[in-house]
Scaffold this motif. Structure first.
Motif, short mmCIF file in Angstrom:
data_model
loop_
_atom_site.label_atom_id
_atom_site.label_comp_id
_atom_site.label_asym_id
_atom_site.label_seq_id
_atom_site.Cartn_x
_atom_site.Cartn_y
_atom_site.Cartn_z
N LEU A 275 41.62 35.57 46.46
CA LEU A 275 42.30 34.92 45.46
C LEU A 275 41.33 33.61 45.61
CD1 LEU A 275 44.12 37.58 44.55
CD2 LEU A 275 45.11 36.16 43.50
N LEU A 276 41.93 32.41 45.28
CA LEU A 276 40.67 30.88 45.00
C LEU A 276 41.26 30.42 44.61
CD1 LEU A 276 39.81 29.94 48.60
CD2 LEU A 276 37.53 29.99 47.45
N ALA A 277 41.74 28.79 44.45
CA ALA A 277 42.18 28.08 43.47
C ALA A 277 41.65 26.75 44.38
CB ALA A 277 43.30 27.92 43.53
N LYS A 278 41.40 25.70 43.51
CA LYS A 278 40.87 24.25 43.79
C LYS A 278 39.14 24.73 43.50
CE LYS A 278 45.35 23.33 45.79
NZ LYS A 278 45.90 22.35 47.20
N THR A 279 38.78 25.78 43.72
CA THR A 279 37.16 26.11 44.14
C THR A 279 36.98 26.10 42.13
OG1 THR A 279 37.91 27.30 45.73
CG2 THR A 279 35.77 27.62 44.89
N LEU A 291 23.91 38.32 42.32
CA LEU A 291 24.38 36.97 41.70
C LEU A 291 24.70 35.54 43.29
CD1 LEU A 291 25.98 37.03 38.90
CD2 LEU A 291 23.58 36.14 39.09
N LEU A 292 24.16 34.52 43.35
CA LEU A 292 24.98 33.25 44.27
C LEU A 292 25.19 32.40 44.03
CD1 LEU A 292 24.84 33.57 47.07
CD2 LEU A 292 22.58 31.86 46.70
N LEU A 293 26.82 32.07 43.85
CA LEU A 293 28.08 30.91 43.36
C LEU A 293 27.79 30.13 44.59
CD1 LEU A 293 28.68 33.92 41.84
CD2 LEU A 293 30.88 32.64 41.56
N ASP A 294 27.47 29.08 44.24
CA ASP A 294 27.37 28.19 44.74
C ASP A 294 29.11 27.37 44.30
OD1 ASP A 294 24.74 27.29 45.76
OD2 ASP A 294 24.18 27.07 43.76
N CYS A 295 29.05 27.42 45.61
CA CYS A 295 30.87 26.29 44.91
C CYS A 295 31.79 25.54 46.00
CB CYS A 295 31.95 28.15 45.59
SG CYS A 295 32.02 29.24 44.48
N TYR A 296 32.46 24.58 45.47
CA TYR A 296 33.24 24.03 46.06
C TYR A 296 34.50 23.22 46.23
CZ TYR A 296 33.71 18.62 46.89
OH TYR A 296 34.39 17.08 47.46
N HIS A 297 34.96 23.56 47.18
CA HIS A 297 36.31 23.22 47.10
C HIS A 297 36.84 21.67 47.46
CE1 HIS A 297 40.63 23.43 49.05
NE2 HIS A 297 40.70 24.80 48.61
N GLU A 302 34.79 20.13 50.72
CA GLU A 302 33.51 21.66 51.46
C GLU A 302 32.83 22.29 50.62
OE1 GLU A 302 32.61 21.42 54.46
OE2 GLU A 302 34.40 20.58 55.45
N SER A 303 31.48 22.46 50.36
CA SER A 303 30.56 23.39 50.25
C SER A 303 30.50 24.42 50.39
CB SER A 303 29.51 23.08 49.53
OG SER A 303 29.52 21.59 49.01
N PHE A 304 30.18 25.09 49.60
CA PHE A 304 29.99 26.83 50.22
C PHE A 304 29.84 27.75 49.33
CE2 PHE A 304 34.36 27.49 48.43
CZ PHE A 304 34.83 28.51 47.55
N LYS A 305 28.95 29.37 49.72
CA LYS A 305 28.44 30.15 48.76
C LYS A 305 29.39 31.38 48.63
CE LYS A 305 24.56 27.74 49.41
NZ LYS A 305 23.97 27.65 48.05
N VAL A 306 28.90 32.34 47.35
CA VAL A 306 29.51 33.55 47.61
C VAL A 306 28.99 34.22 47.20
CG1 VAL A 306 31.64 34.64 46.01
CG2 VAL A 306 32.06 32.82 47.04
N GLU A 307 28.21 36.10 47.74
CA GLU A 307 27.47 36.41 47.08
C GLU A 307 28.13 37.57 46.14
OE1 GLU A 307 24.52 38.04 49.73
OE2 GLU A 307 24.87 36.12 51.21
#
Length: 419
Positions: A275-279, A291-297, A302-307
């Motif tokens: 569970l991740l908020a502020k994203t 699918l590949l998610l381009d995320c930003y906290h 900070e930017s990060f990716k989620v598969e």
């Protein structure tokens, strides 16, 4: 509105719906979920509690009154609310299904309404003195790169697609009640299905919706009156700060999720859950069969990716102005944001006064009437106001004072004048 008019004997009306039958958020009628408003937010009770179309009369006909009595709950199952509304609609000959309104044009005696039969393609023309548009809303899916992918869909389709293969990782996006309910259902299935489960939201946290008694008074005719009097320039700012009134998660759902997570961690177990908020999910693209998610906290910057294999996006709904009303657009007044200007009685304001032939809006007036616009508890009230306006007289009595608090100071000026 059809139910209220049916018992008045005051006017002739027809209601067209392109669906084959009445269905209320059918993709989210998850077993165990309830309305977030009391059962009295049915089709009629808040303005005509003696109506034969009330929820209590529905229970009587279903032989469930004692069951409901012992249930001791104001918040009824969502599935039952849908069945109740189907029960009402089937009794109303004015409700026509599989009928798509394709054009509404000005006519010398009101409006010309062109209606297409969805099954046959046959078009019929109707003439009406007044038109009421039930705006509703449509699922809002951001313009991500992978939009259209079979593995990316809106939460409104959840029940229709829940038996599809989800893959090894499933991600839910959103911060509201729909996201929470979908996540909870998937969490229940996780042990047997064996997938990894993510829940991402751009909000500060997984917070409950405001549900205090005085907070609920914002969903009243009194607050609608107050909000409507505010300057147009202030209204959007006010609404943008009221998310907690109508966009949060019920405390019970949060508790159910937490309790299940607690159960799953007994004896050192570690459920494969994140569970991740502020994203903020900036984009979703297809990647390696998934699918590949381009995320930003946004708080840490900070930017990060989620598969993931599947994304279920509980990203809300948006109001769409129907193309069928494009013929009337030049007659109507629009604000600077391209939204119709709507009077206090829910009538669309025109460039030329049309007292004899009016157009009304239902559930498209958030920008003019405030957060209560989509609330079920104000639906019967809004319809009563519209019916009274069309009839030109009081058919339904509407009390002036409905809540304990005052939202503005206008009443102080009235008291001073009285003294």
């Amino acid at each position: 509105m059809a139910a209220l008019i049916d018992e008045t004997g005051e006017m002739d009306a027809l209601f067209f719906d392109q669906k084959p039958e009445f269905a209320w958020h059918e993709g989210l009628l998850i077993e165990g979920t309830t309305l977030q408003v009391p059962f009295m937010a049915d089709a009629v009770t808040m303005v005509n509690p003696a109506s034969k179309y009330s929820f209590l009369n529905y229970l009587h006909h279903q032989k469930r009154l004692y069951h409901f009595y012992f249930l001791e709950s104001f918040h009824i199952p969502r599935r039952e609310y849908n069945h109740y509304l189907q029960w009402v609609s089937k009794q109303l000959s004015s409700c026509r299904f599989s009928k798509r309104v394709i054009d509404v044009a000005e006519h010398s005696d009101g409006y010309e309404v062109s209606v297409e039969d969805v099954l046959t393609g046959h078009v019929e023309t109707y003439y009406a003195k007044h038109v009421v548009l039930g705006m509703g809303s449509a699922p809002n899916l951001p313009e991500w790169t992978a939009a259209g992918s079979r593995n990316l869909y809106h939460s409104s389709e959840f029940l229709q697609r829940r038996n599809e293969a989800l893959g090894e990782t499933v991600t839910v996006i959103g911060s509201g009640q729909s996201a929470a309910e979908v996540f909870l259902e998937l969490l229940k299935e996780q042990v047997t299905a064996g997938f990894k489960l993510n829940w991402l939201t751009r909000t500060d946290g997984f917070f409950p919706m405001e549900y205090s008694k005085l907070g609920l008074e914002h969903f009243s005719p009194d607050y609608t009156d107050y909000f409507y009097r505010l300057p147009r320039s202030l209204k959007d700012e006010v609404v943008s700060k009221q998310d907690s009134l109508y966009k949060g998660i019920s405390a019970d759902t949060i508790a159910d999720i937490y309790d299940l997570l607690y159960e799953r961690t007994i004896a050192g177990q570690k459920p494969d859950v994140q569970l991740l908020a502020k994203t903020a999910v900036k984009d979703i693209s297809e990647y390696g069969g998934g699918l590949l998610l381009d995320c930003y906290h946004w708080e840490e910057g900070e930017s990060f990716k989620v598969e993931t294999d599947t994304v279920i996006a509980a990203t809300g709904y948006k109001t769409l102005w129907p193309k069928a009303f494009s013929s009337l657009a030049h007659l109507m007044k629009w604000d600077e944001a391209g939204r119709p200007v709507i009077s206090r009685n829910y009538q669309v304001e025109m460039h030329e006064t049309r007292d004899e032939h009016k157009v009304f809006i239902q559930n498209g007036e958030l920008h003019t009437h405030g957060v209560g616009a989509p609330d079920l508890g104000l639906g019967a009230y809004r319809n009563a106001v519209i019916i009274n306006s069309i009839a030109g007289k009081t058919i339904f009595e509407i009390p002036e004072k409905n809540v304990f608090q005052h939202f503005g100071i206008q009443h102080l000026a009235r008291k001073k004048q009285t003294v």
